[in-house]
Design an enzyme around this catalytic site. Structure first.
Site, mmCIF file in Angstrom:
data_model
loop_
_atom_site.group_PDB
_atom_site.id
_atom_site.type_symbol
_atom_site.label_atom_id
_atom_site.label_comp_id
_atom_site.label_asym_id
_atom_site.label_seq_id
_atom_site.Cartn_x
_atom_site.Cartn_y
_atom_site.Cartn_z
ATOM 1 N N ASP A 62 43.199 13.277 -8.263
ATOM 2 C CA ASP A 62 42.458 14.512 -8.515
ATOM 3 C C ASP A 62 41.559 14.272 -9.716
ATOM 4 O O ASP A 62 42.034 14.051 -10.828
ATOM 5 C CB ASP A 62 43.432 15.658 -8.790
ATOM 6 N N ASN A 89 30.965 10.354 -7.329
ATOM 7 C CA ASN A 89 30.578 11.225 -6.225
ATOM 8 C C ASN A 89 31.359 12.532 -6.177
ATOM 9 O O ASN A 89 30.910 13.487 -5.546
ATOM 10 C CB ASN A 89 30.755 10.465 -4.905
ATOM 11 N N TYR A 153 27.661 25.311 -10.942
ATOM 12 C CA TYR A 153 27.639 24.049 -10.210
ATOM 13 C C TYR A 153 26.375 23.276 -10.565
ATOM 14 O O TYR A 153 26.427 22.094 -10.914
ATOM 15 C CB TYR A 153 27.699 24.319 -8.700
ATOM 16 N N ALA A 155 24.409 23.680 -13.159
ATOM 17 C CA ALA A 155 24.361 23.355 -14.589
ATOM 18 C C ALA A 155 25.218 22.142 -14.922
ATOM 19 O O ALA A 155 24.815 21.272 -15.707
ATOM 20 C CB ALA A 155 24.813 24.556 -15.411
ATOM 21 N N LYS A 157 26.072 19.744 -12.833
ATOM 22 C CA LYS A 157 25.435 18.567 -12.249
ATOM 23 C C LYS A 157 24.184 18.165 -13.041
ATOM 24 O O LYS A 157 23.871 16.975 -13.162
ATOM 25 C CB LYS A 157 25.084 18.824 -10.783
#
Length: 254
Positions: A62, A89, A153, A155, A157
């Site tokens: 995880d 990824n 999400y 921000a 990335k």
């Protein structure tokens, strides 16, 4: 070195590689002679990927767990003794209107999209320095524009893309190149998987996005994989610190 031998006997780590872009990248590398360690949380999906090629080894991990980084790198080095490529990824995202902001959900996105890649790079740095290896981070074309509902999400990335440029400078003296690919709307199951949307809502969003892509269709993992391989290849000795948007022109319209 020819293109046919570029990836022979190299070793790669791909996080979140049990489906979509990560799985497609693992298969492409294995076909080229690379030993690949794929991580993910779903044992059944991991087993399916591993069954496709004997060069692929899987590890249930995880990415939100800070302890996973050392375990991932140690697994690759213990098995193969080297490391040539890290593909960050794994991703976490969830639609959140402002009034639904939740500290735990935001922290989870940050843990997977920012903290996890940072710790994996830290743990893998020494091995990558030895091989003059590469890092390819997976961002998102969503971060190119304002994105209500998925702001965190995008921000997180975008933060990974900034880290890409910073690491490129910091690791240049070690011969380690760091680049990123920012995919647009890709058929990878992310909306129902990572984003957790119901099938009907995911289909509606997919149709809307497809209509917005100037090149007329949503992407597929095979549209993204060649760029990951190109950025990670030892043939590209003089390319670092770049974030390549691969989205069919989608971010130019939205």
């Amino acid at each position: 070195m020819t293109r046919e031998t570029t990836w022979q006997n190299k070793v790669a780590i791909i996080t979140g590689g049990s489906s979509g872009i990560g799985e497609a990248t693992a298969l492409a590398l294995a076909e080229r002679g690379t030993k690949v360690l794929v991580t993910g949380r779903d044992e059944a999906k991991l087993a399916n990927v591993a069954s496709a090629d004997k060069a692929i080894v899987t590890l249930k991990a995880d990415s939100s767990d800070p302890a996973s980084a050392a375990r991932i790198v140690d697994t690759a080095l213990d098995r193969w003794g080297r490391l040539d490529l890290i593909v960050n990824n794994s991703g976490a995202g969830q639609p959140l209107p402002v009034m639904a902001y939740d500290a735990d959900l935001i922290s989870k996105m940050s843990a997977v999209n920012i903290v996890a890649p940072s710790l994996l790079v830290k743990e893998g740095h020494s091995a990558l320095r030895t091989t003059k290896g590469a890092i390819v981070n997976i961002g998102t074309a969503v971060s190119r524009n304002a994105v209500p509902m998925v702001a965190h999400y995008a921000a997180t990335k975008a933060a990974l893309e900034h880290l890409t440029r910073s690491w490129a400078i910091e690791f240049a003296g070690d011969g380690i190149r760091v680049n990123a690919v920012a995919p647009g709307p890709v058929k990878s199951g992310a909306l129902t998987g990572m984003m957790g949307l119901p099938d009907e809502m995911a289909q509606q969003i997919e149709a809307q996005e497809e209509a917005q892509v100037p090149l007329g269709r949503r992407g597929v993992p095979a549209d993204i994989v060649p760029w990951i391989l190109r950025l990670g290849s030892s043939e590209n000795e003089w390319l670092t610190g770049q974030v390549l948007t691969v989205d069919g022109g989608w971010s130019l319209r939205t």
